[in-house]
Design an enzyme around this catalytic site. Sequence first.
Site, mmCIF file in Angstrom:
data_model
loop_
_atom_site.group_PDB
_atom_site.id
_atom_site.type_symbol
_atom_site.label_atom_id
_atom_site.label_comp_id
_atom_site.label_asym_id
_atom_site.label_seq_id
_atom_site.Cartn_x
_atom_site.Cartn_y
_atom_site.Cartn_z
ATOM 1 N N TYR A 1 0.832 -1.212 0.000
ATOM 2 C CA TYR A 1 0.000 0.000 0.000
ATOM 3 C C TYR A 1 0.858 1.252 0.000
ATOM 4 C CZ TYR A 1 0.828 1.037 5.000
ATOM 5 O OH TYR A 1 1.401 1.368 6.191
ATOM 6 N N LEU B 1 11.062 1.501 7.379
ATOM 7 C CA LEU B 1 10.472 1.918 6.110
ATOM 8 C C LEU B 1 11.155 3.228 5.688
ATOM 9 C CD1 LEU B 1 8.085 1.323 4.096
ATOM 10 C CD2 LEU B 1 6.936 3.211 5.248
ATOM 11 N N GLU C 1 12.232 2.988 14.324
ATOM 12 C CA GLU C 1 11.323 4.029 13.829
ATOM 13 C C GLU C 1 10.101 4.023 14.736
ATOM 14 O OE1 GLU C 1 9.671 3.169 9.921
ATOM 15 O OE2 GLU C 1 9.944 1.023 10.207
ATOM 16 N N LYS D 1 6.535 -1.905 2.173
ATOM 17 C CA LYS D 1 5.302 -1.296 2.715
ATOM 18 C C LYS D 1 4.112 -2.230 2.461
ATOM 19 C CE LYS D 1 3.116 3.241 3.207
ATOM 20 N NZ LYS D 1 3.203 3.395 4.651
HETATM 21 C C1 LIG Z 1 6.282 2.276 9.936
HETATM 22 C C2 LIG Z 1 6.323 3.546 9.158
HETATM 23 N N1 LIG Z 1 7.492 4.216 9.078
HETATM 24 C C3 LIG Z 1 7.599 5.373 8.397
HETATM 25 C C4 LIG Z 1 6.482 5.939 7.767
HETATM 26 C C5 LIG Z 1 6.635 7.242 7.029
HETATM 27 O O1 LIG Z 1 6.536 7.055 5.629
HETATM 28 P P1 LIG Z 1 6.048 8.208 4.674
HETATM 29 O O2 LIG Z 1 6.855 9.415 5.014
HETATM 30 O O3 LIG Z 1 6.345 7.700 3.314
HETATM 31 O O4 LIG Z 1 4.588 8.409 4.922
HETATM 32 C C6 LIG Z 1 5.242 5.280 7.828
HETATM 33 C C7 LIG Z 1 4.086 5.838 7.163
HETATM 34 O O5 LIG Z 1 3.006 5.336 7.203
HETATM 35 C C8 LIG Z 1 5.170 4.049 8.525
HETATM 36 O O6 LIG Z 1 4.009 3.376 8.616
#
Ligand SMILES: Cc1ncc(COP(=O)(O)O)c(C=O)c1O
Length: 279
Positions: free
Chosen positions: A33, A203, A179, A147
């Site tokens: 997603y 991620l 994170e 993701k």
């Molecule tokens: C586990 C995790 N880390 C980091 C992020 C940040 O990603 P992005 O900046 O692409 O939204 C998300 C976003 O949903 C996330 O679920």
Amino acid sequence: MPNIAFINSRYIEFKNAKVHIEDRGFQFSDSVYEVLKVINKKLIDFDFHFKRLKYSSSELNFNIKIDKKKIHRIFLSLIKKNNLTNGIIYLQITRGTQAREHAYKKNLKPNIIVYTAKKNFNLPNKNYKGFKAITYPDIRWGRPDIKTTSLLANILAATYAANVGAYESIFIKGNKITEAAHSNVWIIKKKKIITHPANKEILKGVTRTVLISLIKSLNLDLIEREFTIKELYNSDEIFITSSGSLITPIIQVDKIKINNCKIGSITKSLATNFYKAII
Ligand SMILES: Cc1ncc(COP(=O)(O)O)c(C=O)c1O
């Protein structure tokens, strides 16, 4: 005006948008997603999200060649149909539908789902808010760089945070911070901005990627390295980043007050510059 979603090749009323009970995304979280932000009717950072979508689906061997122009057209069309000014676009691609069995068959036809939702963002104006976070063990599987909708550990962590009145759950692995449940984590110490390297343990956030280029263009000190829970507690400022949270200050972690529970000046200035750069 009805809320419209997109499933496979059709635009359909949101309330009628359904997937098959043997869709592998539904049964096994066998799906990827993306969440994109729309601010002032503008779709933000499409190219970065598309690149990561391709990465996630190829790491899981999805049988799909995603047409970038087509996906872009669907997104713009939904923004228009749903009259979306500020909010998110949610895209999910599942491996497809198959009689229930763990091993997947080749050549399944992926299901593509897109819809929009309104959202008020935490913007660096006079209502800019800092939040509490808690720490929580990182019990996720070994590939959080992909993701996928396989998010049970994130859900447990986020629900625990919500139940104790915190905005986010920061993951600890050993004594290191990786994170957070739905965002990347940054600390600032003596004007140095520190975040976990983009390896298989986190991620690689799109917001993170865009912010890193901004930090470099501002000639600020950025270090991508692992940091410990002790460093988290002792930091001068903390913030998290994601498409939904943008740059959101964290002013307390567990019982520890950060910067006396005030939003730090570097965080505020990064958020202001970031907002200017994306809109
Ligand atoms: C586990 C995790 N880390 C980091 C992020 C940040 O990603 P992005 O900046 O692409 O939204 C998300 C976003 O949903 C996330 O679920």
